[in-house]
Design a protein around this motif. Structure first.
Motif, short mmCIF file in Angstrom:
data_model
loop_
_atom_site.label_atom_id
_atom_site.label_comp_id
_atom_site.label_asym_id
_atom_site.label_seq_id
_atom_site.Cartn_x
_atom_site.Cartn_y
_atom_site.Cartn_z
N ASP A 1 0.96 -1.40 0.13
CA ASP A 1 0.06 0.00 -0.13
C ASP A 1 0.99 1.27 0.02
O ASP A 1 0.23 2.41 -0.44
CB ASP A 1 -0.95 0.04 1.30
CG ASP A 1 -2.05 -0.99 1.26
OD1 ASP A 1 -2.29 -1.34 0.03
OD2 ASP A 1 -2.58 -1.56 2.25
N ASN A 2 1.92 1.23 0.45
CA ASN A 2 2.86 2.27 0.48
C ASN A 2 4.03 2.48 -0.32
O ASN A 2 4.51 3.49 -0.87
CB ASN A 2 3.47 2.66 1.92
CG ASN A 2 2.20 2.54 2.93
OD1 ASN A 2 1.59 3.36 2.82
ND2 ASN A 2 2.46 2.03 4.20
N LEU A 3 4.80 1.14 -0.65
CA LEU A 3 6.08 1.23 -1.54
C LEU A 3 5.72 0.28 -2.83
O LEU A 3 5.13 -0.49 -2.83
CB LEU A 3 6.90 0.45 -0.50
CG LEU A 3 7.37 1.12 0.64
CD1 LEU A 3 8.64 0.27 1.35
CD2 LEU A 3 8.34 2.37 0.33
N MET A 4 6.65 0.96 -3.72
CA MET A 4 6.70 -0.04 -4.74
C MET A 4 8.37 -0.11 -4.90
O MET A 4 8.98 0.91 -5.03
CB MET A 4 6.23 0.49 -6.00
CG MET A 4 6.43 -0.26 -7.41
SD MET A 4 5.71 0.14 -8.97
CE MET A 4 3.94 -0.44 -8.52
N VAL A 5 8.98 -1.24 -5.09
CA VAL A 5 10.36 -1.32 -5.28
C VAL A 5 10.93 -1.98 -6.67
O VAL A 5 10.07 -3.10 -6.97
CB VAL A 5 11.13 -2.21 -4.23
CG1 VAL A 5 12.69 -2.05 -4.24
CG2 VAL A 5 10.72 -1.61 -2.88
N VAL A 6 11.55 -1.61 -7.36
CA VAL A 6 11.71 -1.95 -8.67
C VAL A 6 13.21 -2.02 -8.94
O VAL A 6 14.23 -1.59 -8.38
CB VAL A 6 11.33 -1.02 -10.09
CG1 VAL A 6 9.73 -0.73 -9.93
CG2 VAL A 6 12.00 0.35 -9.91
N ASP A 7 13.73 -3.00 -10.03
CA ASP A 7 14.91 -3.11 -10.58
C ASP A 7 15.30 -2.39 -11.62
O ASP A 7 14.75 -2.74 -12.59
CB ASP A 7 15.39 -4.72 -10.88
CG ASP A 7 16.46 -5.42 -10.02
OD1 ASP A 7 17.10 -4.63 -9.34
OD2 ASP A 7 16.66 -6.55 -10.33
N LYS A 8 15.91 -1.09 -11.30
CA LYS A 8 16.23 -0.48 -12.58
C LYS A 8 17.23 -0.77 -13.42
O LYS A 8 18.43 -1.19 -12.91
CB LYS A 8 16.32 1.10 -11.99
CG LYS A 8 16.45 1.98 -13.11
CD LYS A 8 17.08 3.45 -12.47
CE LYS A 8 18.68 3.37 -12.51
NZ LYS A 8 19.27 3.48 -13.60
N PRO A 9 17.10 -0.81 -14.41
CA PRO A 9 18.24 -1.32 -15.48
C PRO A 9 19.22 -0.31 -15.58
O PRO A 9 18.87 0.95 -15.52
CB PRO A 9 17.53 -1.66 -16.74
CG PRO A 9 16.28 -0.85 -16.79
CD PRO A 9 15.80 -0.76 -15.36
N HIS A 10 20.43 -0.60 -16.11
CA HIS A 10 21.39 0.40 -16.55
C HIS A 10 20.83 1.35 -17.84
O HIS A 10 19.83 0.78 -18.46
CB HIS A 10 22.65 -0.32 -17.11
CG HIS A 10 23.30 -1.01 -16.18
ND1 HIS A 10 23.15 -2.30 -15.97
CD2 HIS A 10 24.47 -0.75 -15.21
CE1 HIS A 10 24.07 -2.69 -15.18
NE2 HIS A 10 24.57 -1.88 -14.61
N PHE A 11 21.37 2.30 -17.99
CA PHE A 11 20.82 3.34 -18.90
C PHE A 11 19.45 4.06 -18.99
O PHE A 11 19.13 5.03 -19.76
CB PHE A 11 20.83 2.78 -20.39
CG PHE A 11 22.12 2.08 -20.77
CD1 PHE A 11 23.39 2.71 -21.26
CD2 PHE A 11 22.31 0.70 -20.85
CE1 PHE A 11 24.41 2.23 -21.35
CE2 PHE A 11 23.39 0.14 -20.94
CZ PHE A 11 24.59 0.90 -21.20
N LEU A 12 18.63 3.65 -18.04
CA LEU A 12 17.30 4.25 -17.65
C LEU A 12 17.38 5.23 -16.54
O LEU A 12 17.93 5.00 -15.35
CB LEU A 12 16.67 3.14 -17.40
CG LEU A 12 14.84 3.64 -17.57
CD1 LEU A 12 14.47 3.93 -18.85
CD2 LEU A 12 13.94 2.45 -16.59
#
Length: 309
Positions: free
Chosen positions: A34-45
């Motif tokens: 409800d509070n967080l979204m955690v992502v794996d950010k790729p290189h170059f983005l």
């Protein structure tokens, strides 16, 4: 630009980017509540809109995927750096999580591929002592060997890392950050540049504002992909890095100062001008693990990136 009315009745300009280049990488969701979204950010983005990038950023990409316009960043990663990126799902909780990062209450561990120069010093006491002595005499760094235990298994508490400290400043418009000369702590606020009695300009000395703990990743923790990476790059090692502070380019600057520039680094030691659509040499740096106590629930949060080096 187009105008958009916001809550308090004022107008906010919304930027439209025409013909924005396509980045062929996307974020992978690691966690959401409800509070967080955690992502794996790729290189170059890029983490958020800046310069020529708007839709091709982690924040806008995830807003479009989820339809949640209130998604916000709790912190940022450089465009060149991949790994764990924390977002908040609505505006009312954003401040609480941002304060965690601002107050350095988040424990971060990064991993990178770089020259094995430091790795050889860490396993050779004589080389290690020589390295620490050299760094402490150059007027730019303070260095010491310390036991590695933060977030590690008990058996790893006996391994040693190098804790490197310096003063880093990043000037807008200049690609590289610079390390400045260190002085005594009581002289930290001294301002240089004025003429002394002998007519020679005095030198401004600075206090430490950037500290990083660096250790070689244990062999038993290497993935098969990482073993293949090292086999293809025989004079490289995989390091784990714990930033105690968060200065711009801190990890890249400190590894370069150790004569261990990261694989794929286009800024240190030399600026390399690459086309925006050249994805052939990603910076071998990943925000591997992030740990903190949730300010709203009191739960211990630990997130791991799955991006390979």
């Amino acid at each position: 630009m187009s105008d958009k009315t916001i809550g308090n009745g004022t107008l906010k300009q919304h930027r439209w980017v025409m013909n924005e280049p396509q980045i062929p990488f996307s974020c992978e969701q690691l966690y959401c509540d409800d509070n967080l979204m955690v992502v794996d950010k790729p290189h170059f983005l890029a983490s958020m809109p800046r310069g020529m990038w708007y839709r091709q950023t982690a924040l806008i990409q995830m807003r479009e995927k989820t339809g949640n316009e209130e998604l916000s960043l709790a912190h940022r990663l450089d465009r060149a750096t991949a790994g764990v990126l924390v977002m908040t799902t609505h505006k009312s909780v954003r401040g609480a999580y941002q304060k965690l990062f601002e107050s350095r209450a988040v424990h971060k561990m990064y991993e990178c591929v770089a020259s094995d120069e430091l790795a050889r010093a860490l396993v050779n006491p004589r080389r290690g002592e020589q390295l620490v002595q050299r760094l402490n005499e150059d007027g730019m760094h303070r260095a010491q060997f310390v036991a590695v235990h933060e977030g590690e298994d008990a058996r790893d508490a006996r391994r040693w890392g190098l804790q490197l400290s310096s003063h880093i400043e990043k000037t807008v418009g200049i690609f590289q950050a610079a390390e400045l000369g260190l002085g005594d702590r009581e002289d930290a606020d001294a301002v240089g540049g004025s003429d002394g009695a002998d007519g020679v300009n005095s030198v401004s000395m600075h206090s430490v504002n950037a500290t990083t703990l660096i250790a070689v990743k244990p062999q038993e923790q290497l993935s098969e992909h990482e073993k293949q990476t090292l086999a293809s790059n025989p004079h490289m090692a995989i390091y784990q890095l714990w930033p105690r502070t968060g200065k711009t380019h801190q990890l890249r600057v400190h590894m370069n100062a150790l004569n261990c520039p990261m694989l794929g680094d286009d800024l240190y030691p030399t600026v390399i001008d690459r086309a925006y659509d050249d994805f052939s040499s990603p910076l071998a740096l990943v925000a591997r693990r992030m740990r903190f106590t949730d300010p709203l629930t009191g739960e211990e949060r630990v997130f791991h990136s799955q991006i390979e080096l």
